[in-house]
Design an enzyme around this catalytic site. Sequence first.
Site, PDB file in Angstrom:
ATOM      1  N   GLY A  34      50.328  74.466  18.043  1.00  0.00           N
ATOM      2  CA  GLY A  34      50.382  74.984  19.407  1.00  0.00           C
ATOM      3  C   GLY A  34      49.761  76.360  19.523  1.00  0.00           C
ATOM      4  CB  ALA A  46      53.343  89.228  14.302  1.00  0.00           C
ATOM      5  CG  HIS A  79      46.844  33.703  18.871  1.00  0.00           C
ATOM      6  ND1 HIS A  79      48.185  33.763  18.576  1.00  0.00           N
ATOM      7  CD2 HIS A  79      46.346  32.618  18.229  1.00  0.00           C
ATOM      8  CE1 HIS A  79      48.496  32.745  17.794  1.00  0.00           C
ATOM      9  NE2 HIS A  79      47.392  32.038  17.565  1.00  0.00           N
TER      10      HIS A  79
END
Length: 451
Positions: free
Chosen positions: A15, A114, A434
Amino acid sequence: MAFDYDLFVIGGGSGGVRAARVAAETGARVGLAEEYRMGGTCVIRGCVPKKLMVFASGFSHAFEDARGFGWDVAEAAFDWPAFRAKKDAEIARLEGIYRANLDRAGVEAFDARATLAGPHEVTLSTGQSFRARHVLIATGGAPFMPDLPGIEHAISSNDIFDMEVLPGRALVVGGGFIACEFACILNGMGVAVTQLYRGEQILRGFDGEMRGHLAEAMCERGVDLHVGTDVERIDKADGALRVTRNDGHLHEVDLVLYATGRRPSTAGLGLEEAGVDLARGGAVKVDEWSQSSVPSIYAVGDVTDRVNLTPVAIREGAAFVETVFKANPVAVDHSVVASAVFTQPEFGTVGMTEEAARDAGPIEIYSAAFRPMQNILAGSEERVLMKLVVCAETRRVLGVHIIGPGAGEMIQLAGVAVTMGATKEDFDRTVAVHPTMAEELVTMKTPTRTA
């Protein structure tokens, strides 16, 4: 007021890196500090190395299946040191890519811890201090280890990737997806695995029927699962670990792995001193724009304890940049997020569980349990379970749940349908592929029950 950076990101995980890189591409001055390694939990000690271990552990079952299809497979043996070396090399390669992407975007990266010294002040462990117009907290989470006698003899889910040797016997404590995944991984690598969980069934919060089905499948594959019990103490004895349960039962093993949840990594960051409100457990409280109680400080990813998944953290980081740096307010929708539990067999899920949907209104349940074609010749009795949760009034498919080979891949596309609001009739008019397991998702015509 002069600022050294328009944005300073604390944390170099998925992030934080996404937010830093995209913000820098807008022309913003961006700094980022990471105290360990770039890539965060996912790349360094989470999703990526775990999935590599999932792949490695799956071959033992594949060798067994191959014999049913006519292959003369010699006795196989797993070489943990050889695998570990290749895994470590791949993680190092990925970390290099993260660093290169930050550098290419113009982000100034610091290999340092930090902390906050105020709403706009960041201090590094190197002694440097900076002023930033905006600060983004993206420090992720860390494993929770309970306080009990002998806990120092156990390892966490962070440590398991760096084991020197593969244990002969292991005890996994926990019932969440991390515990279940590593119980299956170790079992697939040839370790005798016992799993303990204090709850009544593994995977709390997931669909109840699927939880029971997966627990049975894990046991059939060799995991010795015990629910409703917990560890009282761990002692070293004759070169092994003796684990005493709260019911008095003893287990003697070579390794104890604790995977009893993770907690947001906010301790010692100076958040509360800067005025940031934290939830119980330490998560940063944020609004729909990922903004904290201090206007200049934002947070994304596991540190907010919303939906703790890597793609969600990446989405939150990108939305933060849209909102703050592109004047295009974007709020991440956390209501429908597909996920996969990489157990053996896999478990894919998106949308509402049967229990949650039942509480919201009348529903129909469509399900199918069957032996897939591959298992028949292999001689395996393991069954796939597929389930649709449908709103009886709107006909919208509220949830899709799959246990079986490739469930993680199937649930990604099912997630598209659920996110778009597909109805049961949309599924019904989709022509089946299928022969596949996935065709069952579009051929279940009659509800198995209503509620």
